[in-house]
Write an enzyme that holds these catalytic residues in place. Structure first.
Site, PDB file in Angstrom:
ATOM      1  N   ASN A 225       0.854  -1.193   0.000  1.00 37.55           N
ATOM      2  CA  ASN A 225       0.000   0.000   0.000  1.00 37.55           C
ATOM      3  C   ASN A 225       0.886   1.238   0.000  1.00 37.55           C
ATOM      4  O   ASN A 225       2.100   1.134   0.030  1.00 37.55           O
ATOM      5  CB  ASN A 225      -0.967  -0.025   1.195  1.00 37.55           C
ATOM      6  CG  ASN A 225      -0.221  -0.017   2.511  1.00 37.55           C
ATOM      7  OD1 ASN A 225       0.508   0.917   2.819  1.00 37.55           O
ATOM      8  ND2 ASN A 225      -0.384  -1.091   3.289  1.00 37.55           N
ATOM      9  N   LYS A 303       8.955 -17.701  -9.518  1.00 39.80           N
ATOM     10  CA  LYS A 303       8.215 -16.627 -10.181  1.00 39.80           C
ATOM     11  C   LYS A 303       7.101 -17.226 -11.043  1.00 39.80           C
ATOM     12  O   LYS A 303       7.343 -18.152 -11.825  1.00 39.80           O
ATOM     13  CB  LYS A 303       9.180 -15.813 -11.041  1.00 39.80           C
ATOM     14  CG  LYS A 303       8.505 -14.627 -11.707  1.00 39.80           C
ATOM     15  CD  LYS A 303       9.474 -13.863 -12.587  1.00 39.80           C
ATOM     16  CE  LYS A 303       8.699 -12.819 -13.382  1.00 39.80           C
ATOM     17  NZ  LYS A 303       9.513 -12.230 -14.430  1.00 39.80           N
ATOM     18  N   PRO A 321      -3.380 -11.308  10.500  1.00 37.29           N
ATOM     19  CA  PRO A 321      -3.767 -11.053  11.895  1.00 37.29           C
ATOM     20  C   PRO A 321      -3.931  -9.553  12.116  1.00 37.29           C
ATOM     21  O   PRO A 321      -3.194  -8.759  11.531  1.00 37.29           O
ATOM     22  CB  PRO A 321      -2.568 -11.579  12.700  1.00 37.29           C
ATOM     23  CG  PRO A 321      -1.426 -11.600  11.743  1.00 37.29           C
ATOM     24  CD  PRO A 321      -2.012 -11.837  10.377  1.00 37.29           C
ATOM     25  N   ASP A 322      -4.902  -9.180  12.938  1.00 35.91           N
ATOM     26  CA  ASP A 322      -5.034  -7.767  13.318  1.00 35.91           C
ATOM     27  C   ASP A 322      -4.126  -7.554  14.530  1.00 35.91           C
ATOM     28  O   ASP A 322      -4.432  -8.003  15.643  1.00 35.91           O
ATOM     29  CB  ASP A 322      -6.497  -7.423  13.635  1.00 35.91           C
ATOM     30  CG  ASP A 322      -6.670  -5.925  13.810  1.00 35.91           C
ATOM     31  OD1 ASP A 322      -5.818  -5.295  14.493  1.00 35.91           O
ATOM     32  OD2 ASP A 322      -7.636  -5.371  13.257  1.00 35.91           O
ATOM     33  N   ILE A 323      -3.009  -6.905  14.288  1.00 34.56           N
ATOM     34  CA  ILE A 323      -1.977  -6.784  15.335  1.00 34.56           C
ATOM     35  C   ILE A 323      -2.506  -5.950  16.510  1.00 34.56           C
ATOM     36  O   ILE A 323      -2.348  -6.322  17.677  1.00 34.56           O
ATOM     37  CB  ILE A 323      -0.691  -6.161  14.750  1.00 34.56           C
ATOM     38  CG1 ILE A 323      -0.220  -6.979  13.546  1.00 34.56           C
ATOM     39  CG2 ILE A 323       0.396  -6.063  15.816  1.00 34.56           C
ATOM     40  CD1 ILE A 323       0.868  -6.319  12.722  1.00 34.56           C
TER      41      ILE A 323
END
Ligand code: C5P
Length: 424
Positions: A225, A303, A321-323
């Site tokens: 991102n 690749k 995982p949501d840290i």
């Protein structure tokens, strides 16, 4: 300004010649200067030059009995208004941080009860080395004013931070220290902790996540991102300047490690989660990282190739995982747990929902509608169960400093310093 007494300790480094000009500036403004040369310092400037310029005896050896009779080393270290170390070499900083006292200079530094100001000078790699940064953080935590070195070409031909600040800059810092200038000067209207004894987070441990994560698809491709890491790094810098012991767990970003910060680089969300768990317990955790919500369910070992048929390979995703939520549930949950939320609309409503969903104490809601990720400013709202504190648009550094003040105040009520490390 009334004349003050400066004890100037000169370490061994090519920049030691600048100390001669510093002595001249100090004398010109009427200060009394006593110089101490380390053994290495003597290789670069002579006691004779310094004695002539300072119009005072120059001290070099702990075992110079004549000096002990005239003036003991304890007295020498205390008969000053300020102790200045310039240049402060990596070795001298390490010895100061470790409390070593194996020569006159280090003995004086350990024995003094006066404020100490150090102007570092060394090779760029030595300055950026984790060991030196750790030592600088320790010294700042101990109340020593450690100036930032200048950036530029070095005597050794390399380029970067590590040059001794110019004598005029050291002189200005000395004047500021001597006048007891107010702890907080203004930077974007916010407190500046960098050259002051204002260390509201002294003795606190703070964990910060920053940057994006990269989730590999195959050895050459990844999901990412646009997070620049700038806000998280600014927060880490401000926390260290405010005296905290800072652990920065950073996704892949090409940003320099702020002075005094211990940095662990990670690539994926799962690596970040593991490092965060390792980093606990802390007094406060600030999760600024833009963690990828999903990763490739399977990472190809080789690749992935186009086969010429036009068929598109399937890309199955798995949730990361949501840290932040994980830390909120942890038995080692910090006294203060802060999440970030970048929103483009209904900023506060989304942040309030996130606060409840994640189980953290504050959400710093970041309006990214006008200034997308990667910019230099932020307009934030601190959303807590008690209400919303909306700040003006500020530079990311200013947001960081203002946040540190708020965190320090909050920690003082939630976890008084004395009991902070009982769990260690
Ligand atoms: O759910 P959302 O990504 O909007 O939440 C943002 C907050 O949660 C940030 O503080 C971010 O660092 C944290 N977070 C996390 N782990 C994830 C996703 C977000 O720690 N997997």
């Amino acid at each position: 300004m009334a004349a003050k007494r400066i004890l100037l300790i000169i370490g061994g480094g090519i920049a030691a010649y600048k100390s001669i000009e510093l002595v001249r500036l100090l004398r010109k403004s009427g200060h009394v200067v006593r110089c101490v040369l380390t053994r290495a310092g003597e290789q670069f400037v002579t006691p004779l030059t310094l004695a002539a310029l300072s119009e005072n005896k120059v001290y070099t050896s702990l075992f110079d009995l004549k000096d002990e009779v005239e003036m003991g080393h304890i007295q020498l270290s205390r008969e000053a208004d300020l102790v200045v170390v310039a240049p402060a070499t990596a070795d001298l900083l390490a010895k100061m941080a470790g409390g070593q006292a194996d020569d006159l200079a280090t003995t004086l530094l350990l024995a003094t009860d006066k404020p100490v100001l150090a102007a570092p000078a060394m090779n760029v790699r030595m300055w950026l080395h984790a060991a030196t940064q750790r030592n600088v953080a320790i010294l700042r935590g101990d109340g020593v004013t450690v100036l930032e070195p200048d950036e530029g070409e070095m005597a050794c031909g390399e380029y970067g931070p590590g040059r001794l600040p110019e004598p005029e800059a050291i002189f200005a810092a000395i004047e500021k220290a001597l006048t007891g200038a107010p702890a907080a000067s203004l930077l974007d209207g916010q407190p500046d902790f960098s050259e002051a004894n204002h260390r509201p987070l002294h003795g606190r441990r703070i964990l910060i996540t920053a940057g994006p994560t990269h989730e590999p698809i195959d050895p050459v491709r990844y999901i990412a991102n646009r997070s620049s890491g700038k806000q998280g790094f600014a927060i880490a810098a401000a926390a260290a300047e405010a005296g905290a012991e800072v652990l920065l767990i950073a996704g892949p970003v090409p940003l320099p490690t702020p002075p005094g910060v211990i940095r662990v680089d990670v690539e994926t969300a799962r690596e970040m989660a593991a490092e965060v768990e390792q980093g606990l317990p802390v007094d406060a955790a600030i999760m600024v990282a833009a963690v990828a919500d999903w990763r490739a369910a399977d990472t190809a070992a080789q690749k992935i190739k186009k086969d010429g048929s036009g068929a598109v390979p399937p890309l199955a995703l798995a949730e990361n995982p949501d840290i932040l939520a994980g830390v909120a549930r942890s038995p080692q949950r910090p006294a203060l747990l802060i999440g970030f939320a970048a929103e483009t609309n209904d900023v506060i409503a989304h942040a309030e929902a996130k606060l409840a969903r994640k189980g953290c104490d504050w959400i710093v809601a970041n309006d990214v509608s006008a200034d997308p990720m990667g910019g230099e400013t932020n307009r934030v709202h601190i959303v807590t169960p008690e209400g919303v504190d909306s700040w003006d648009r500020l530079s990311k550094d200013a947001v960081a400093r203002k946040l540190m003040e708020k965190i320090a105040d909050e920690l003082d009520t939630r976890a008084p310093p004395e009991s902070t490390h009982d769990a260690d």
